[in-house]
Scaffold this motif. Structure first.
Motif, PDB file in Angstrom:
ATOM      1  N   GLY A 156       0.797  -1.225   0.000  1.00 33.05           N
ATOM      2  CA  GLY A 156       0.000   0.000   0.000  1.00 33.05           C
ATOM      3  C   GLY A 156       0.823   1.264   0.000  1.00 33.05           C
ATOM      4  N   GLU A 157       2.158   1.127  -0.028  1.00 38.48           N
ATOM      5  CA  GLU A 157       3.011   2.314   0.036  1.00 38.48           C
ATOM      6  C   GLU A 157       3.121   3.040  -1.299  1.00 38.48           C
ATOM      7  N   LEU A 158       2.708   2.398  -2.393  1.00 41.03           N
ATOM      8  CA  LEU A 158       2.800   3.052  -3.702  1.00 41.03           C
ATOM      9  C   LEU A 158       2.007   4.353  -3.728  1.00 41.03           C
ATOM     10  N   SER A 159       0.832   4.342  -3.100  1.00 43.29           N
ATOM     11  CA  SER A 159      -0.006   5.546  -3.112  1.00 43.29           C
ATOM     12  C   SER A 159       0.567   6.661  -2.245  1.00 43.29           C
ATOM     13  N   LEU A 160       1.569   6.340  -1.434  1.00 44.66           N
ATOM     14  CA  LEU A 160       2.250   7.390  -0.664  1.00 44.66           C
ATOM     15  C   LEU A 160       2.997   8.338  -1.595  1.00 44.66           C
ATOM     16  N   PHE A 161       3.571   7.788  -2.675  1.00 46.00           N
ATOM     17  CA  PHE A 161       4.331   8.580  -3.625  1.00 46.00           C
ATOM     18  C   PHE A 161       3.528   8.942  -4.865  1.00 46.00           C
ATOM     19  N   ASP A 162       2.507   8.143  -5.165  1.00 46.84           N
ATOM     20  CA  ASP A 162       1.671   8.373  -6.349  1.00 46.84           C
ATOM     21  C   ASP A 162       0.209   8.239  -5.924  1.00 46.84           C
ATOM     22  N   PRO A 163      -0.473   9.355  -5.648  1.00 49.39           N
ATOM     23  CA  PRO A 163      -1.810   9.302  -5.045  1.00 49.39           C
ATOM     24  C   PRO A 163      -2.938   8.954  -6.003  1.00 49.39           C
ATOM     25  N   ARG A 164      -2.656   8.089  -6.962  1.00 50.01           N
ATOM     26  CA  ARG A 164      -3.721   7.622  -7.842  1.00 50.01           C
ATOM     27  C   ARG A 164      -4.424   6.424  -7.193  1.00 50.01           C
ATOM     28  N   PRO A 165      -5.543   5.958  -7.768  1.00 42.06           N
ATOM     29  CA  PRO A 165      -6.293   4.856  -7.143  1.00 42.06           C
ATOM     30  C   PRO A 165      -5.455   3.581  -6.997  1.00 42.06           C
ATOM     31  N   ARG A 166      -5.877   2.730  -6.080  1.00 44.10           N
ATOM     32  CA  ARG A 166      -5.206   1.453  -5.835  1.00 44.10           C
ATOM     33  C   ARG A 166      -5.130   0.643  -7.124  1.00 44.10           C
ATOM     34  N   THR A 167      -3.997   0.017  -7.349  1.00 41.32           N
ATOM     35  CA  THR A 167      -3.806  -0.782  -8.565  1.00 41.32           C
ATOM     36  C   THR A 167      -4.145  -2.258  -8.352  1.00 41.32           C
ATOM     37  N   ALA A 168      -4.482  -2.643  -7.124  1.00 42.18           N
ATOM     38  CA  ALA A 168      -4.810  -4.037  -6.835  1.00 42.18           C
ATOM     39  C   ALA A 168      -5.762  -4.081  -5.646  1.00 42.18           C
ATOM     40  N   SER A 169      -6.378  -5.229  -5.476  1.00 50.05           N
ATOM     41  CA  SER A 169      -7.220  -5.472  -4.304  1.00 50.05           C
ATOM     42  C   SER A 169      -6.434  -6.287  -3.290  1.00 50.05           C
ATOM     43  N   ALA A 170      -6.656  -6.019  -2.009  1.00 49.07           N
ATOM     44  CA  ALA A 170      -6.000  -6.754  -0.929  1.00 49.07           C
ATOM     45  C   ALA A 170      -7.059  -7.561  -0.185  1.00 49.07           C
ATOM     46  N   ILE A 171      -6.864  -8.873  -0.116  1.00 47.45           N
ATOM     47  CA  ILE A 171      -7.832  -9.780   0.486  1.00 47.45           C
ATOM     48  C   ILE A 171      -7.107 -10.700   1.465  1.00 47.45           C
ATOM     49  N   ALA A 172      -7.715 -10.956   2.602  1.00 42.93           N
ATOM     50  CA  ALA A 172      -7.118 -11.838   3.595  1.00 42.93           C
ATOM     51  C   ALA A 172      -7.096 -13.276   3.069  1.00 42.93           C
ATOM     52  N   LEU A 173      -5.895 -13.831   2.928  1.00 39.84           N
ATOM     53  CA  LEU A 173      -5.758 -15.226   2.498  1.00 39.84           C
ATOM     54  C   LEU A 173      -6.015 -16.170   3.667  1.00 39.84           C
TER      55      LEU A 173
END
Length: 226
Positions: free
Chosen positions: A81-98
């Protein structure tokens, strides 16, 4: 390991002394998800980064026709989730509990001013992003140059490095992936992946268990993955 020990493995905390880590720790909130629960979805606004404290989380992308691509499986000490810290565009993936999972979250608004006075921490974060980009490049190259059995072997060794446990029989890797998820992870059909696993098992390189494998000949598996 306790929470502080796990956080200390994350790139965000690795460059900090005890005092700096304690100061950053005050802005962290912990949350728990049950298996299958969605943390965030592709396309949503990203305003936090996360560190896995316990359990596993998967990052996926979904095509317009509903097909899914499993990008990564993350465990304790790994950050996302740190990508949006430098690039505030929408999330590029979904995060789901495995699995059932416990996470530490830190808001970008809290983190940005804190980073401004600590360039060494920002450098660690950028290094983590660079490593992720290298891995993406490797995955793209494997899809072109490596056959499915080679990709399966490489994926299992990668999972073993992060989740493997030594036993008398070999390296037990409880990856928690279904057959379909493992196929998504290597970019192949479930039938082709199952055929590769069966071949490895017949050769005595590994034993297949429910959502796990026991690697008994890592050297041969490594050679096959090249």
């Amino acid at each position: 390991m306790n929470t502080d020990d796990v956080l200390g493995k994350a790139p965000l905390f690795a460059a900090l002394d005890r005092e700096g880590a304690a100061a950053l720790r005050t802005g962290i909130s912990e949350l728990e998800l049950h298996k299958g629960q969605i943390l965030f979805s592709e396309g949503e606004t990203g305003d936090r980064l996360y560190v896995v404290l316990d359990g596993k989380i998967k990052l996926i992308r979904t095509a317009s026709d509903g097909r899914e691509n499993l990008l990564s499986v993350l465990g304790p000490g790994e950050m996302f989730g740190e990508l949006s810290l430098f690039d505030p565009r929408p999330r590029t993936a979904s995060a789901i509990a495995l699995t059932d999972v416990r996470l530490a979250g830190l808001g970008h608004d809290d983190l940005r001013p804190w980073l401004s006075g600590r360039p060494e921490v920002a450098l660690h974060l950028l290094r983590a992003l660079a490593q992720r980009l290298r891995r993406t490049n490797d995955v793209m190259a494997d899809l072109v140059f490596t056959d499915v059995p080679g990709r399966v072997g490489k994926a299992l060794l990668d999972l073993a490095e992060r989740f493997g446990q030594r036993t008398d029989e070999g390296l037990r890797v409880h990856h928690d992936l279904t057959q379909e998820e493992l196929a998504q992870y290597v970019g192949a059909s479930r039938e082709t992946v199952n055929k590769a696993l069966a071949d490895f098992a017949q050769r005595g390189w590994l034993r297949i268990e429910a959502k796990a494998v026991v690697i008994m000949d890592a050297d041969r598996l490594q050679a096959r993955s090249r």
